[in-house]
Structures are given as C-alpha cells and as structure tokens.
Design a protein around this motif. Structure first.
Motif, short mmCIF file in Angstrom:
data_model
loop_
_atom_site.label_atom_id
_atom_site.label_comp_id
_atom_site.label_asym_id
_atom_site.label_seq_id
_atom_site.Cartn_x
_atom_site.Cartn_y
_atom_site.Cartn_z
N UNK A 23 0.84 -1.19 0.00
CA UNK A 23 0.00 0.00 0.00
C UNK A 23 0.88 1.25 0.00
N UNK A 24 0.29 2.33 -0.51
CA UNK A 24 0.95 3.63 -0.47
C UNK A 24 0.73 4.24 0.92
N UNK A 25 1.46 5.31 1.24
CA UNK A 25 1.29 5.94 2.56
C UNK A 25 -0.14 6.39 2.85
N UNK A 26 -0.94 6.66 1.80
CA UNK A 26 -2.34 7.05 2.04
C UNK A 26 -3.26 5.83 2.16
N UNK A 27 -2.65 4.63 2.21
CA UNK A 27 -3.35 3.35 2.37
C UNK A 27 -4.09 2.86 1.14
N UNK A 28 -3.92 3.54 0.00
CA UNK A 28 -4.50 3.01 -1.24
C UNK A 28 -3.62 1.84 -1.68
N UNK A 29 -4.26 0.83 -2.27
CA UNK A 29 -3.55 -0.40 -2.62
C UNK A 29 -2.78 -0.26 -3.93
N UNK A 30 -1.61 -0.84 -3.94
CA UNK A 30 -0.81 -0.94 -5.17
C UNK A 30 -1.34 -2.11 -6.00
N UNK A 31 -0.98 -2.16 -7.28
CA UNK A 31 -1.46 -3.24 -8.14
C UNK A 31 -0.96 -4.60 -7.63
N UNK A 32 0.20 -4.63 -6.99
CA UNK A 32 0.70 -5.88 -6.42
C UNK A 32 -0.22 -6.42 -5.35
N UNK A 33 -0.86 -5.54 -4.60
CA UNK A 33 -1.81 -5.99 -3.58
C UNK A 33 -3.03 -6.61 -4.23
N UNK A 34 -3.46 -6.04 -5.34
CA UNK A 34 -4.60 -6.60 -6.07
C UNK A 34 -4.26 -8.00 -6.59
N UNK A 35 -3.06 -8.14 -7.16
CA UNK A 35 -2.63 -9.45 -7.68
C UNK A 35 -2.52 -10.46 -6.55
N UNK A 36 -1.98 -10.02 -5.44
CA UNK A 36 -1.84 -10.90 -4.28
C UNK A 36 -3.21 -11.37 -3.79
#
Length: 145
Positions: A23-36
């Motif tokens: 996640x980014x510092x604002x807690x939005x998810x990165x694409x890697x989190x979606x894939x995970x």
C-alpha cells in the motif's frame, strides 16, 4: 502494508524509500496488492501441479508459469514473462477465463483461443478440464499465429 500513522505524522510522499509494501502511505492499494488478493482467493484449496505443465525450451528462461488444480476439474495458471511481451500458445486449452488483476473480474476468452500475449505483469487464467490433461506452453511468432 504500512503501519497506521498518527494524524499529521504520515511519511513524506516524496521519499521513495517509503514506497515499499502493498500500500501507499495514504493506504491506497498498489497493483501488487490486487494481484496478491486475487491469487490468494483463486488458489485457496488448490494444489500446485508442476508435473502437468511443460514450458518449451525456447521459453524456459524467460517465462514463469505456475499451474494449480482446484476442485471438480478446475485449473488455474499464473504466468508472466521476464523479457518483455511474448506471444504464447497454451495447449490444449479452450473456454478459458482471463482475470483482470486490478479488479479481479473474469473476462471470457474466445472459446477456441489458445494464443495469449504475456508480459511482466502476471496473467491469470482459469478453465475447466475434468480429464486432467498435461499442458504445453510454446512461443508463437507472428508467422505461426
């Protein structure tokens, strides 16, 4: 994931050292989190089946592929290229769904499609095959397709 920071104490968004994790510092998810998340949901309860998958010698150093067998003849294949975009044929394979990793939604691929473009981003495929075939991945050149 980032720790929860006290109000007004979040890290500087311009400091690249702070951009690791899911996640980014604002807690939005990165694409890697979606894939995970998609992978965790789709391979839960499935069994890794490397003996049912063969990658052609021409692709063996550039393509990563992991095959999982679920219940009732369902199969999942996660693959990506380490060397840019590659066109591959996966056989025998028909009636396949490809999942859009960022939203986790399936897209039905044409019933007879067996040629896919893969790149550095994981491609997630799912299909039904109660016969338990072995699968082969080979490179397709433009003149072959």
């Amino acid at each position: 994931m980032f720790d929860k920071f006290p109000e007004g104490k979040a890290p500087n968004p311009f400091n690249s050292e702070l951009f690791f994790g899911l996640a980014y510092p604002d807690y939005s998810l990165k694409s890697g989190a979606m894939a995970y998340g998609l992978t965790a949901r789709k391979i839960a309860g499935a069994h890794y089946q490397p003996d049912f998958l063969e990658v052609s010698p021409a692709l063996s150093k550039s393509v990563e592929a992991f095959l999982f067998q679920g219940k009732a003849g369902s199969w999942r294949l996660i693959l990506w290229s380490r060397q840019g975009e590659v066109q591959v044929r996966i056989s025998p394979l028909t009636g396949c769904f490809q999942y859009e990793i960022s939203i986790g939604e399936p897209v039905l691929i044409l019933e007879k499609a067996d040629v896919y473009f893969i790149n550095e981003n994981p491609t997630f495929l799912e299909w039904q095959d109660p016969v338990q075939n072995s699968y082969y991945i080979e490179q397709v050149r433009i003149s072959d397709g």
